[in-house]
Design a protein around this motif. Structure first.
Motif, PDB file in Angstrom:
ATOM      1  N   VAL A  56      -2.269   2.122   7.841  1.00 35.09           N
ATOM      2  CA  VAL A  56      -3.409   1.999   6.931  1.00 35.09           C
ATOM      3  C   VAL A  56      -4.724   1.893   7.697  1.00 35.09           C
ATOM      4  CG1 VAL A  56      -4.398   0.656   5.033  1.00 35.09           C
ATOM      5  CG2 VAL A  56      -1.921   0.872   5.241  1.00 35.09           C
ATOM      6  N   HIS A  57      -4.708   1.221   8.853  1.00 34.15           N
ATOM      7  CA  HIS A  57      -5.943   1.041   9.622  1.00 34.15           C
ATOM      8  C   HIS A  57      -6.526   2.372  10.103  1.00 34.15           C
ATOM      9  CE1 HIS A  57      -2.661   0.938  12.624  1.00 34.15           C
ATOM     10  NE2 HIS A  57      -3.535   1.491  13.440  1.00 34.15           N
TER      11      HIS A  57
ATOM     12  N   VAL B 245       0.858  -1.187   0.000  1.00 26.88           N
ATOM     13  CA  VAL B 245       0.000   0.000   0.000  1.00 26.88           C
ATOM     14  C   VAL B 245       0.894   1.235   0.000  1.00 26.88           C
ATOM     15  CG1 VAL B 245      -1.828   1.245   1.198  1.00 26.88           C
ATOM     16  CG2 VAL B 245      -1.772  -1.263   1.275  1.00 26.88           C
ATOM     17  N   LEU B 246       0.614   2.163  -0.907  1.00 26.62           N
ATOM     18  CA  LEU B 246       1.390   3.390  -1.034  1.00 26.62           C
ATOM     19  C   LEU B 246       0.509   4.566  -0.602  1.00 26.62           C
ATOM     20  CD1 LEU B 246       2.900   2.555  -4.538  1.00 26.62           C
ATOM     21  CD2 LEU B 246       3.973   2.190  -2.300  1.00 26.62           C
TER      22      LEU B 246
ATOM     23  N   ILE C 230      -0.956  -1.056  -4.542  1.00 28.17           N
ATOM     24  CA  ILE C 230      -2.155  -0.219  -4.574  1.00 28.17           C
ATOM     25  C   ILE C 230      -1.831   1.140  -3.979  1.00 28.17           C
ATOM     26  CG2 ILE C 230      -2.963  -1.321  -2.425  1.00 28.17           C
ATOM     27  CD1 ILE C 230      -5.832  -0.655  -3.336  1.00 28.17           C
ATOM     28  N   GLY C 231      -2.204   2.191  -4.705  1.00 28.04           N
ATOM     29  CA  GLY C 231      -1.958   3.542  -4.214  1.00 28.04           C
ATOM     30  C   GLY C 231      -2.993   4.508  -4.755  1.00 28.04           C
TER      31      GLY C 231
ATOM     32  N   LEU D  88      -8.018  -5.472   1.430  1.00 26.23           N
ATOM     33  CA  LEU D  88      -6.776  -5.738   2.159  1.00 26.23           C
ATOM     34  C   LEU D  88      -7.148  -6.552   3.391  1.00 26.23           C
ATOM     35  CD1 LEU D  88      -5.362  -2.075   1.975  1.00 26.23           C
ATOM     36  CD2 LEU D  88      -4.909  -3.965   0.392  1.00 26.23           C
ATOM     37  N   ASP D  89      -7.048  -7.860   3.254  1.00 29.53           N
ATOM     38  CA  ASP D  89      -7.530  -8.774   4.287  1.00 29.53           C
ATOM     39  C   ASP D  89      -6.333  -9.429   4.983  1.00 29.53           C
ATOM     40  OD1 ASP D  89      -8.596 -10.825   5.801  1.00 29.53           O
ATOM     41  OD2 ASP D  89     -10.059 -11.417   4.285  1.00 29.53           O
TER      42      ASP D  89
END
Length: 335
Positions: free
Chosen positions: A71-72, A61-62, A144-145, A85-86
């Motif tokens: 990210v959370h 992740v970008l 992914i970004g 995103l699991d």
């Protein structure tokens, strides 16, 4: 990370229970990182989060311009069981970018040229990310970004084509238009004109106007301010956003990162050389990176799929009005 429950408190959600971070890696201890400007850098510190079980394949992740590796905290609609995103299925990595101010080596620790911070590039950031993956034992990634993260995804596709098996690019062009460059130039001028925090507040206000749309502000910021009676809601909203960013962000990082985005100008031939599948998503009301621009750049990629998120909320819709976006991303990454 082990979840600890205190009386009267709920345990953290599953995605945070599987979160490992923030952690810090020290890279380029023996061989220096050679920046695109020609300056070597040794001992690069990288702060990062991981989610899920370590594997030799990861989802990378970008983050966006003022985002972080957590990210959370900023993409809860995307991170969690049954989501794109699991952590129960994927090994997810997000690192704070070189030149930022969230734990990774920042501008004050990088070389200077003629009294100015050495200019960074998105390709420099991708090379640091590659070194982190090697440190973590990761051999392949899906990337992914969104926003700056989407532009950085293009840099990964060009700089590290052997590592990336597919990429999701949301609300981002392959290169900045004069309009986007001009907005960044105005923001940097505000910072230089009023160093010490006040300029950064104005820079954020300029950016926020481009992150939303006229319709979005008509829906959310019409009329007088509830926060400050006698003031238009949009005025107090922009002032609040400026103060909030100035409290957590570094003006030198803002200069470095927006400059890196402006300098990223891949040619059409470079885009046509990208061979992996790419999902590009434009946003119908985005005034910063218009959907037609995102679509036109994606069309130059040999194996691209384009979708458009219809939202009145402009560029920030990927954060505040995702709608079908998580489904599209899940189908592309895991379908």
């Amino acid at each position: 990370m082990t979840a600890v429950t205190f009386p009267g408190h709920l345990p953290p959600p599953p995605e945070q229970q599987r979160c490992s971070g923030p952690r810090t890696a020290l890279l380029f201890g023996r061989e220096p990182l050679l920046l695109d400007c020609g300056q070597p850098v040794q001992g690069v510190r990288v702060a990062y989060h991981t989610y899920g079980t370590p594997s030799d394949h990861a989802v990378l992740v970008l983050h966006a311009l003022t985002g972080t590796s957590a990210v959370h905290e900023w993409w809860p609609e995307f991170l969690g069981e049954g989501r794109p995103l699991d952590p129960s299925r994927d090994y997810i990595i997000c690192a704070n970018v070189l030149g930022g101010c969230a734990g990774t080596t920042g501008p004050a620790e990088l070389p200077q040229i003629g009294g100015e911070d050495a200019p960074l590039t998105l390709r420099d950031m991708a090379r640091v990310g590659r070194a982190l993956l090697e440190e973590l034992g990761v051999r392949r990634v899906s990337v992914i970004g969104a926003s700056m993260g989407g532009m950085l995804a293009y840099a990964w596709l060009l700089e590290c084509p052997d590592l990336v098996d597919r990429a999701v690019i949301i609300g981002a062009p392959a290169r900045h238009s004069p309009w986007a460059t001009g907005l960044n130039a105005a923001a940097r001028s505000a910072i230089r004109a009023a160093p010490g925090g006040e300029g950064l507040k104005v820079a954020r206000q300029i950016a926020m106007l481009s992150y939303r749309s006229p319709e979005s502000f008509a829906l959310t910021q019409a009329g007088p301010s509830a926060r400050r009676p006698g003031t238009p809601a949009i005025t107090s909203y922009l002032e609040y956003q400026g103060e909030k960013l100035a409290a957590r962000f570094c003006e030198r990082s803002y200069l470095a990162l927006t400059g890196a985005m402006d300098r990223f100008q891949p040619s059409g031939a470079e885009l046509r050389s990208i061979r992996v599948p790419v999902l590009a998503v434009g946003i119908s009301s985005d005034v910063l990176y218009p959907a037609a621009e995102v679509s036109a750049h994606a069309a130059q990629l040999p194996r691209s799929t384009y979708r458009e998120l219809c939202s009145p909320h402009g560029h920030d819709a990927f954060l505040m009005d995702a709608q079908e976006l998580p489904t599209w991303v899940s189908e592309f990454l895991h379908g």
